[in-house]
Design a protein around this motif. Structure first.
Motif, mmCIF file in Angstrom:
data_model
loop_
_atom_site.group_PDB
_atom_site.id
_atom_site.type_symbol
_atom_site.label_atom_id
_atom_site.label_comp_id
_atom_site.label_asym_id
_atom_site.label_seq_id
_atom_site.Cartn_x
_atom_site.Cartn_y
_atom_site.Cartn_z
ATOM 1 N N ASP A 116 5.186 11.273 71.508
ATOM 2 C CA ASP A 116 6.262 12.405 71.261
ATOM 3 C C ASP A 116 5.392 13.216 70.370
ATOM 4 O OD1 ASP A 116 8.450 11.340 72.946
ATOM 5 O OD2 ASP A 116 9.731 10.690 71.321
ATOM 6 N N ASP A 119 2.523 14.620 72.913
ATOM 7 C CA ASP A 119 3.114 15.542 73.464
ATOM 8 C C ASP A 119 3.320 17.234 72.849
ATOM 9 O OD1 ASP A 119 3.322 13.892 75.872
ATOM 10 O OD2 ASP A 119 5.774 13.439 75.298
ATOM 11 N N SER A 125 4.223 16.444 78.371
ATOM 12 C CA SER A 125 5.351 16.072 78.617
ATOM 13 C C SER A 125 4.865 13.698 79.417
ATOM 14 C CB SER A 125 6.301 16.336 79.205
ATOM 15 O OG SER A 125 6.225 16.636 80.209
ATOM 16 N N GLY A 126 5.352 13.454 78.812
ATOM 17 C CA GLY A 126 4.981 12.089 79.418
ATOM 18 C C GLY A 126 3.771 11.086 79.309
ATOM 19 N N ARG A 129 2.529 7.734 79.091
ATOM 20 C CA ARG A 129 2.746 7.058 79.907
ATOM 21 C C ARG A 129 1.589 6.884 81.322
ATOM 22 N NH1 ARG A 129 6.738 3.740 79.996
ATOM 23 N NH2 ARG A 129 8.847 3.555 79.763
#
Length: 139
Positions: A116, A119, A125-126, A129
């Motif tokens: 986070d 980000d 975002s994300g 992953r």
């Protein structure tokens, strides 16, 4: 599989991070069995990223100019299936580590999960992953 690690969202230290990888491997094996009519895989893998405080100056007091830092790393755990002839066995490894830049370190120390924090700092975002912190810092 999106498997819970059973540890904090942001593991601190080697022991908690390693435990998260071990838990993920075990839980992955269980999820595979549930999704495949009880069939055991040959092996299951768990990966967990973590952070830790690194106090180089206290580890090497005779070396001037060393600072403390917040570093990040990961553990990988590979579990051989209990159904194999040899039974359960583990392979566990730790990645290399690197110091987090000050903005990321400050966010993580304030309780923000590293993904986070990535980000927020990188406007994504994300990202955990999609290459994670290593991917963001080595672009």
């Amino acid at each position: 599989y999106d498997i819970p690690s059973g540890v904090s969202d942001q593991p601190w230290g080697e022991a908690e991070t390693r435990q998260g990888a071990l838990n993920r491997a075990e839980n992955c094996l269980g999820a595979h069995c549930l999704g495949h009519g009880g069939a055991m895989p040959d092996f299951a893998v768990g990966v967990e990223g973590g952070v830790a405080e690194c106090s180089l100056s206290s580890l090497h007091p005779g070396t001037p100019g060393l600072d403390s830092c917040t570093e990040c790393f990961a553990f990988l755990a590979v579990m051989r299936s209990p159904a194999s002839e040899a039974g359960v066995a583990w392979g566990v490894a730790r990645t290399g580590s690197f110091a987090l830049p000050p903005r990321l370190a400050a966010l993580v120390k304030s309780g923000v999960e590293l993904g986070d924090a990535d980000d927020r700092v990188f406007g994504d975002s994300g990202s955990k992953r999609k290459g994670g912190t290593v991917g963001k810092l080595t672009r």
